[in-house]
Each structure stands twice: as C-alpha cells, then as structure tokens.
Write a protein that holds these residues in place. Sequence first.
Motif, short mmCIF file in Angstrom:
data_model
loop_
_atom_site.label_atom_id
_atom_site.label_comp_id
_atom_site.label_asym_id
_atom_site.label_seq_id
_atom_site.Cartn_x
_atom_site.Cartn_y
_atom_site.Cartn_z
N SER A 221 0.84 -1.21 0.00
CA SER A 221 0.00 0.00 0.00
C SER A 221 0.86 1.25 0.00
CB SER A 221 -0.90 0.04 1.24
OG SER A 221 -1.58 -1.15 1.38
N GLU A 222 1.92 1.20 0.83
CA GLU A 222 2.77 2.38 0.94
C GLU A 222 3.63 2.58 -0.30
OE1 GLU A 222 4.77 1.65 4.64
OE2 GLU A 222 3.12 2.48 5.84
N LYS A 223 4.19 1.50 -0.79
CA LYS A 223 5.12 1.59 -1.92
C LYS A 223 4.40 1.97 -3.22
CE LYS A 223 9.49 0.37 -3.15
NZ LYS A 223 10.73 0.57 -2.46
N LEU A 224 3.25 1.34 -3.45
CA LEU A 224 2.54 1.56 -4.72
C LEU A 224 1.40 2.57 -4.57
CD1 LEU A 224 2.39 -2.11 -6.09
CD2 LEU A 224 4.12 -0.38 -6.50
N LYS A 225 1.25 3.06 -3.35
CA LYS A 225 0.21 4.07 -3.06
C LYS A 225 -1.17 3.61 -3.53
CE LYS A 225 3.39 7.89 -2.75
NZ LYS A 225 4.55 7.00 -2.62
N VAL A 226 -1.53 2.41 -3.10
CA VAL A 226 -2.88 1.90 -3.39
C VAL A 226 -3.55 1.56 -2.06
CG1 VAL A 226 -2.47 0.95 -5.69
CG2 VAL A 226 -1.99 -0.45 -3.68
N ASP A 227 -4.86 1.70 -2.06
CA ASP A 227 -5.60 1.32 -0.85
C ASP A 227 -6.11 -0.11 -1.05
OD1 ASP A 227 -6.99 1.49 1.56
OD2 ASP A 227 -8.84 1.97 0.46
N ILE A 228 -5.76 -1.00 -0.14
CA ILE A 228 -6.22 -2.39 -0.25
C ILE A 228 -7.14 -2.69 0.93
CG2 ILE A 228 -5.52 -4.82 -0.45
CD1 ILE A 228 -2.77 -3.83 -1.39
N PRO A 229 -8.47 -2.58 0.73
CA PRO A 229 -9.37 -2.86 1.85
C PRO A 229 -9.32 -4.33 2.26
CG PRO A 229 -10.62 -2.46 -0.16
CD PRO A 229 -9.19 -2.21 -0.50
N GLU A 230 -9.73 -4.59 3.49
CA GLU A 230 -9.61 -5.95 4.02
C GLU A 230 -10.38 -6.97 3.18
OE1 GLU A 230 -9.24 -7.61 8.51
OE2 GLU A 230 -11.16 -6.75 8.00
N GLU A 231 -11.54 -6.56 2.64
CA GLU A 231 -12.32 -7.54 1.87
C GLU A 231 -11.62 -7.95 0.57
OE1 GLU A 231 -13.59 -4.61 2.93
OE2 GLU A 231 -14.72 -3.56 1.37
N ASP A 232 -10.57 -7.21 0.19
CA ASP A 232 -9.84 -7.58 -1.04
C ASP A 232 -8.63 -8.47 -0.76
OD1 ASP A 232 -11.64 -6.14 -2.46
OD2 ASP A 232 -10.32 -4.46 -2.93
N TYR A 233 -8.40 -8.80 0.51
CA TYR A 233 -7.20 -9.60 0.83
C TYR A 233 -7.16 -10.90 0.03
CZ TYR A 233 -5.94 -6.70 4.92
OH TYR A 233 -5.56 -5.69 5.73
N GLY A 234 -8.35 -11.47 -0.21
CA GLY A 234 -8.44 -12.73 -0.95
C GLY A 234 -7.87 -12.61 -2.36
N LYS A 235 -7.91 -11.38 -2.90
CA LYS A 235 -7.41 -11.17 -4.27
C LYS A 235 -5.89 -11.05 -4.30
CE LYS A 235 -11.66 -8.79 -5.48
NZ LYS A 235 -12.29 -7.47 -5.54
N THR A 236 -5.28 -11.09 -3.13
CA THR A 236 -3.82 -10.94 -3.09
C THR A 236 -3.12 -12.27 -2.81
OG1 THR A 236 -3.74 -10.50 -0.70
CG2 THR A 236 -4.12 -8.60 -2.14
N ALA A 237 -3.88 -13.36 -2.89
CA ALA A 237 -3.35 -14.66 -2.43
C ALA A 237 -2.27 -15.24 -3.34
CB ALA A 237 -4.49 -15.65 -2.27
N THR A 238 -2.44 -15.10 -4.66
CA THR A 238 -1.43 -15.67 -5.57
C THR A 238 -0.78 -14.54 -6.36
OG1 THR A 238 -2.89 -15.90 -7.49
CG2 THR A 238 -2.93 -17.70 -5.88
N LEU A 239 0.35 -14.85 -6.95
CA LEU A 239 1.07 -13.84 -7.71
C LEU A 239 0.21 -13.33 -8.87
CD1 LEU A 239 3.83 -12.52 -7.72
CD2 LEU A 239 4.65 -14.33 -9.22
N LYS A 240 -0.48 -14.28 -9.52
CA LYS A 240 -1.31 -13.93 -10.67
C LYS A 240 -2.44 -12.98 -10.26
CE LYS A 240 -3.98 -16.45 -14.13
NZ LYS A 240 -4.45 -17.83 -14.39
N SER A 241 -3.16 -13.36 -9.18
CA SER A 241 -4.30 -12.54 -8.77
C SER A 241 -3.84 -11.21 -8.19
CB SER A 241 -5.17 -13.30 -7.75
OG SER A 241 -4.45 -13.52 -6.56
N LEU A 242 -2.73 -11.22 -7.49
CA LEU A 242 -2.21 -9.97 -6.91
C LEU A 242 -1.78 -9.01 -8.02
CD1 LEU A 242 -1.19 -8.26 -4.50
CD2 LEU A 242 0.92 -9.58 -4.53
#
Lengths: 410, 80
Positions: B51-72
């Motif tokens: 979030s800090e490095k790429l300046k994006v907001d990642i809400p908690e409900e999106d954590y599932g989308k960060t599970a694999t390299l492809k989805s992240l």
Amino acid sequence: MISFKMPSLGADMEDGTLVEWRKQPGDLLKRGDIIADVDTQKGLIEIEFFGDGVLEKQLVEEGHKVPVGTVLALIRPTGDAGELEMPEAAPKAKQEAVPTEPPTQEKKITSPPVAEEKGKRIKISPLARKIAEMQQVDISQVIGTGPEGAIVKADIEKCLVEMKMAPEKEVVDKPAEVHQQEPLQQSAIPESEAIRRAVAAAMSRSNQDIPHYYLEKRMDMSKAMAWLKEANKERTVQQRLLPVALFIKAVAKALDDVPDLNAVWENGLQRKNEINIGFVVSLRTGGIMVPAILNADTLSIDAIMACLNDIIPRARAFKLRSSELSQSTFTITSIGEGGGDKVFGVIYPPQVGIVGFGEIREEAVVHEGMIGIKPIVDVTLAADHRATDGLVGGKFMAALNKYLQNPASL
Amino acid sequence: MNKEEIQKTIFQLLKRIAPEHDPSTLMPDENIREALNIDSFDALQFIVAISEKLKVDIPEEDYGKTATLKSLMAYLEKKI
C-alpha cells in the motif's frame, strides 16, 4: 547501594555476555532505562533498570560472559530526601568517575581489551556487532553507512557477501589476530543453534517436571470476526487489527477472572498481580521467542496490536528488552494459519498454563437444531496439574469463550 | 508503472519478509503465504508495504485477491 545483577530471562538461562554499557558511571537512571545490552541464548537483550538512581560503578567490562546473578553494577538509589542528585551534577560525576577508580571491595572483572578499543572506538549498532561477532567479521575493515558513519546490519551483510566472493585465504588471514583477543569468541555458536538449545532446555524441563492436563473447546468466531471486519473498515491499513490481538485481550480478561492460571509454580502456587501475556513468535531460521505484552488486561485492542507491531519485528531481530522476556505470567501460542487446526502447548516453566489457538476456519456447526457454516477456532489449554485442576481450567475456557462472544466488551 | 515494475516491487517486498526464499521461483497460481511460509502478521506487513510503496488502498475484503502472484498482479494493475 543497589546491586544490579545479571537477570535471569527464563528458566533456561545460565549466563549472559555484557555486550555494551548504555549508561556510564554518574548517569542518572530512571525507571525503565536501558542500562546495558546483554547477549543471551535468546539474542541481544536490552537490560532495563526498574528504579531511580545513579549508576555508581560498572563491575563487569564489555565483552565479558558472567553467570546469572553476577553483580553487573552498583547503583545508588535516589528518591529519598537528601540523597537526590541534581541532574546537572551527573555529567560532572561521570567525568570524575571514569579516570579515577575509587577503591571498592568488589573486584572488577576485567577482560583483555578488544582490538577496536585500542584506537578510536568504532561506531556500530548492537545488532551489527552481534552479527559481526557471530560471523567473525573484522569490523575495523567495514565502512559504516548508518548515522554518523556507524556500521549497521546492512554493512555487515554486504561485507559478508564480499567475503563469500573473496578467496578463502583472505577471510582467514586478516581478522585472525583480532579474534584471538575477542572474549566473545568462546561463545560464538550460531544463533539458531543457541536458540534451539534454549528451547530444548526449557521444554525438556517442562515435560520432566510439569504434569500437564489438557482441555479443548471449539469457539464460535462469528461475532469476533464480524466485529473485526467493522473495526478494520474504519482503520488505515497500518492500524488494522488481527484476530490475535482479540485473542490476547480475551485471554488477559479470562485470567483476571481465573487468577490461579496467572501464576507461577515455585514452592507452591504463587499468583501474579500483573497479567503479562507471553506471545510465541516463531523465527524463520527455526526456534521461537516469547516476548511478553505487559499488563495486557489494561490495554485496548488497538494498543495490543500496536504492541505486536513493535514487538514481533524486534523479537525476530533478537532485539528485546529484559522485562519483555522475563516477566510473562502466561503464554499464548497461535500456530494456526494453515499450520494446524489445533495446537497443544508445552508450558513454559515456571508458568502454570499455556493456551493454544488453531486456525480460524469455516466449519459446519449445529446451532439450535440447525446446521450452519460458521467461522470457528479450536482453543486448547495445557495447565500444570500440580497448580490447578480441570475445574479451574474449565472455568478459564468458559470465561475466554464468553469474552470472544462479546468482542465489543473487550 | 508497468507489469514488470509491479512484479519487481512485489518480489522486493516478499524478499524482505522471507529473505531465505527466492520469490522469483513462485508459480503464478501458487498461494504466496503457503509457499513462502508467511504468517498472518507478516501477511499484514506485506499488505502495508505494498500500500505504501505503490500508493494503493487495499481494503480488508480484497485480501483474498492478493493470495497468488497472478491474482495480486491483476488486482494491482487495475488499482494503479
């Protein structure tokens, strides 16, 4: 005069090496000040002083390994009328105390001077020094890039990479003379090995001495997870809470209700007034550290999370304070997260209980005659049967469950 | 920021959390946390760092989308 001794930071600690004095003779000490860095099997620990006083005399030199209980320094207590020293006087006392050694009855433990101290003192962070000693890096050859040219961890790591690439002969030749004089060399076993031994000693003792009994309870996490979800919506990513922060607070409150488990077994059950929750942190290189969250029952969930954000990275960097290692009154292990549905802990002596949280996962649960899908967690308690019986353990589990069903009350 | 740069940043941050692993060996569909042995605390630190490095907001409900390299990668490409 207060004799400030090498503290015991756990049942398994026998000795420690005084790596660096942070306070000098004449320095005014207040409660919680870090006096020295001590190298133990659990890494480099900051040793704190809990009182007010003036450091009168250091009795152990840097680099020397001494047994637990050895007097490290003499501290003149302040606080009583007439004995209070004005802060302005402290630096003067410091200047006088260093060159002229007042005669005392205690014999100062001396050690051969470390090579770097012959000339100009090299500025180096305690962690970098520790790594340098472990890896036998000659720090006089390292260029520091930290504040005021101090050598930091990254500099040593860079040096190590260069050493690996350089011919082996060079590595051996240069620092040989220095290391002959290094008193620390005798204890230079790899850090992971030292921690393994510490864990082995404590756990063997636990299994030999403590008759464990075990209880297990499946707890519904629906309300807790819903509460966390709502709470995290309002928080920035840096402030977000993890379920473990809730677990720590709920355990602390349950211990307040069942104080026989917040105790040690030393010639009988001795209850502790403060509730300091030891939290098992696993190290990536193997082994564990168990820093304490002090007075967890009085902290908010946010404060506990802030505490974890501070303490976990420090535990992994072997940078804990003495109070964080020596004062826990109960332990939580949370191996969950894919590692195991349940964890049955081994009590850290002389404590009398450890609670284990497994993975939070969705399961089919029967509720009021209906089957539903709910997030659950399997919680276990291992307790010392000399200290308490199953009834006490059962009360604790019921209290813990009650708090987890009412997260807002935490 | 192009795809390669995002991936480079992810690898740098993963390397910081799990220095003994080489993140470039991750398979696109592999679970990052399982593959690199990352616990929930470090997983949160990773999200904070991204979030800090790429300046994006990642809400908690999106954590599932960060599970694999492809989805992240897919998630971050959309966000940036």
